[in-house]
Design an enzyme around this catalytic site. Structure first.
Site, short mmCIF file in Angstrom:
data_model
loop_
_atom_site.label_atom_id
_atom_site.label_comp_id
_atom_site.label_asym_id
_atom_site.label_seq_id
_atom_site.Cartn_x
_atom_site.Cartn_y
_atom_site.Cartn_z
N CYS A 1 0.84 -1.21 0.00
CA CYS A 1 0.00 0.00 0.00
C CYS A 1 0.88 1.26 0.00
CB CYS A 1 -1.00 -0.05 1.15
SG CYS A 1 -2.36 1.10 0.93
N HIS B 1 -3.70 -5.17 0.25
CA HIS B 1 -3.17 -5.66 1.53
C HIS B 1 -3.20 -7.19 1.56
CE1 HIS B 1 -2.82 -1.89 3.86
NE2 HIS B 1 -3.71 -1.46 2.97
N GLU C 1 -2.04 -9.01 3.75
CA GLU C 1 -2.06 -9.46 5.14
C GLU C 1 -3.47 -9.58 5.71
OE1 GLU C 1 -1.21 -6.57 3.99
OE2 GLU C 1 -1.44 -4.91 5.39
#
Ligand code: XMP
Length: 606
Positions: A79, A166, A168
């Site tokens: 990001c 993202h 994650e």
């Protein structure tokens, strides 16, 4: 010890990156973005630059030193980290007109070591407004989405990568594989870190911090403080740990009695209960602003604690104050240096922050996420009743009972929402009615706090279509951060009135909320869906029908870690039963169902 270094630009998800890597059996450590090469040391096997709330165009655009970038270890930017790398290495970043928040379809354009075992098309989760539009020399564009041409870039030779989305967060379907490809495949880190070790490490850390002192811990009845209290008692015994359960007057029906009894039955003789509701209600009189409510509640907790501490003659030379703070509580309060304040958790008010600096607080669970807290609880043989219950926020029903100054007629103009939504609905063959509600709620967008209006819709009931409508509205309109579905069927043309007078927290309103909350809780258990839902707030909002009755919002959610969430798609017949039961009380005007994911909505409305 060899590890992956995560350089934090203040994203709410920084710790999720660390956790995903730890779950792969690899040690990951988080550093401030401006860490020095010396501090990082020689054991860094790879580096990840996190996301963050800022833009590369900000005056104080955060960066990483040239010497760090020159460490010759593989680098992955996520990001803001991705935008920073592009900007720094000679690519071009532009401020976007339309942000991308939520799900997007990723198209992989080119083979890359980062995308090993990832299908050519996959779902990813985005939260950004700036975008990379041109990559630096030596980089290839390796993936795109409909709204973002450079969603991923790679310089395979130098082992530098950037992802706009993202990986994650759980909603990026193949995100974990991509992180694994980076840390295992590209950085060649070995997978030998484990949770048992972490538990032992944690207990050692707690023992070291507590030393010979005793711990006085506030127990709110939620999972975290329950586990923290039980954990500390297991480590130090009941003579050295004293729990205090403060009844704020904002607990659920019969909750206070239930918690204290449960601990007693388990043999804990070190939990005291104090009824402080008078003090809480008095201080919250005339207060309507969410952050002010949170600050007052945090302070009232501490003052109550002080009253008890004084009675018990505690002094800070001998005692530490324990709190069940977990990681998301700190990050969403803007606790990491670069993040933006979204909600001040009751255990992160100024007085507490000062006490933390003075070393007077112990927070045994502060590095953990909710699911890890539960895992730890199980490892310590704590019963399921303590470990697997839905979380309940410290400030309790006070943050689920919205207030109003009675002045602002907050209804916003609908033109742009109308227009965008009309195009969207026409395209999808959907027909809905809509209106904004004359109140605001807290949300989160691109790492920033929002305080904006909910949009109420009705006329469409299919969950999948509602998901699309919800993200279409919040993606294209900054004045709306939540979408709710109106559940009452009887009114064809509902009108939503704001309060004409100020509305604050009163015992009557809380009692009403308690009654509705109980209906919802009971039905959830009766229908056997308690364990399918991670949390189910019921929110009382000062939105009135024409006979002056307030409204409620149902907010059941599913989440792994409360950093992101999906609203729970409840079976229609169960939902109908809940609505019928609430309507039969004849005390509630409108009943809404929150169809907003996080982001842009949060679990709680304030
Ligand atoms: P949000 O609303 O930020 O909530 O998505 C994430 C989780 O945190 C809980 N929460 C709190 N817990 N003190 C707490 O102990 C607080 O001030 C607080 N505010 C939110 C919320 O219920 C959810 O589980």
């Amino acid at each position: 010890m060899k590890h992956i270094a995560i350089l934090d630009f203040g994203s709410q998800y920084t710790h999720l990156i660390a956790r995903t890597i730890r779950e792969l059996g690899i040690l990951a450590k988080i550093y401030q973005h401006n860490v020095s090469v010396d501090e990082l040391g020689d054991n860094v096997e790879g580096m990840i630059l996190s996301g963050g709330p800022q833009s590369v165009f900000d005056q104080k655009g955060l960066c990483v030193g040239n010497d760090i970038l020159g460490m010759k270890v593989p680098i992955l930017g996520i990001c803001y980290g991705h935008q920073f790398l592009a900007h720094k290495l000679g690519g071009v970043v532009e401020t976007g007109k339309v942000g991308e928040y939520g799900m997007a379809k990723l198209n992989i354009l080119k083979k890359s070591s980062l995308f090993e075992d990832v299908p050519k098309e996959t779902q990813v989760w985005m939260s950004h407004s700036d975008s990379v539009v041109s990559v630096p020399d030596g980089f290839d564009i390796i993936a795109k989405t409909e709204d973002c041409n450079v969603t991923a870039m790679a310089n395979e030779k130098e082992k530098i990568f950037g992802l706009q989305f993202h990986p994650e967060v759980a909603h990026s379907k193949e995100g974990e594989i991509m992180i694994k490809n980076f840390v295992v495949g590209i950085c060649k880190a070995s997978q030998d870190w484990n949770v048992e070790d972490f538990k032992d490490e944690l207990i050692q850390k707690i023992k070291k911090q507590v030393g010979e002192k005793k711990v006085f811990i506030l127990v709110s009845g939620g999972v975290d403080s329950n586990v923290a209290f039980a954990l500390l008692t297991k480590i130090f015994g009941s003579k050295r740990v004293k729990g205090l359960y403060i009844d704020t007057g904002f607990m659920r029906k019969n909750e206070s009695e239930r918690i204290v009894k449960r601990f007693k039955n388990l043999g804990f003789d070190n939990l005291e209960i104090m009824n402080a509701s008078k003090l809480f209600y008095e201080r919250l009189e005339n207060i309507y602003e969410p952050e002010e409510k949170r600050a007052i509640i945090g302070k009232a907790f501490l003052d109550t604690k002080d009253i008890v501490a004084k009675k018990m003659e505690f002094d800070s030379d001998q005692w530490l104050l324990g709190q069940g703070t977990i990681y998301p509580d700190t990050i969403e309060s803007g606790d990491t240096k670069n993040s933006n304040t979204i909600k001040t958790h009751h255990n992160r008010v100024d007085v507490i922050t000062k006490m933390i600096e003075e070393g007077l607080i112990i927070e045994p669970l502060v590095d953990l996420y909710k699911d890890e807290v539960r895992k730890l609880g199980r490892l310590l043989d704590l019963p399921a009743k303590l470990v697997d219950r839905h979380p309940f926020p410290g400030p309790g029903l006070a943050i689920r009972c919205l207030c109003s100054d009675g002045k602002s007629d907050d209804q916003i103009k609908l033109c742009s929402i109308d227009y965008n939504l009309k195009i969207f609905c026409d395209k999808k063959n959907i027909s809905i009615e809509l209106a904004t509600l004359p109140i605001k709620s807290v949300g989160v967008q691109g790492d920033n706090r929002t305080y904006a209006h909910p949009l109420a819709i009705w006329g469409e009931n299919e969950w999948e279509k509602l998901v699309e409508i919800s993200s279409s509205v919040t993606n294209s309109n900054k004045d709306v951060n939540r979408v709710v579905l109106l559940l009452n069927k009887h009114e064809k043309t509902p009108s939503f009135y704001n309060s004409q007078n100020p509305v604050f927290l009163s015992e009557n309103r809380i009692e009403l909320l308690r009654e509705i909350d109980q209906i919802v809780s009971d039905t959830m258990r009766e229908k056997g869906i308690y364990s399918e839902i991670d949390q189910f707030p019921v929110v009382l909002i000062p939105v009135y029908n024409k006979v002056g009755k307030e409204s409620v919002v149902l907010r059941p959610i599913n989440t792994r870690d409360f950093m992101t969430l999906h609203f729970y798609k409840m079976q229609r017949d169960i939902l109908e039963e809940i609505v019928n039961k609430i309507e039969s009380t004849k005390k509630i005007g409108y009943i809404f169902f929150d169809i907003t994911n996080k982001p842009p909505g949060t679990t709680e409305w304030e």
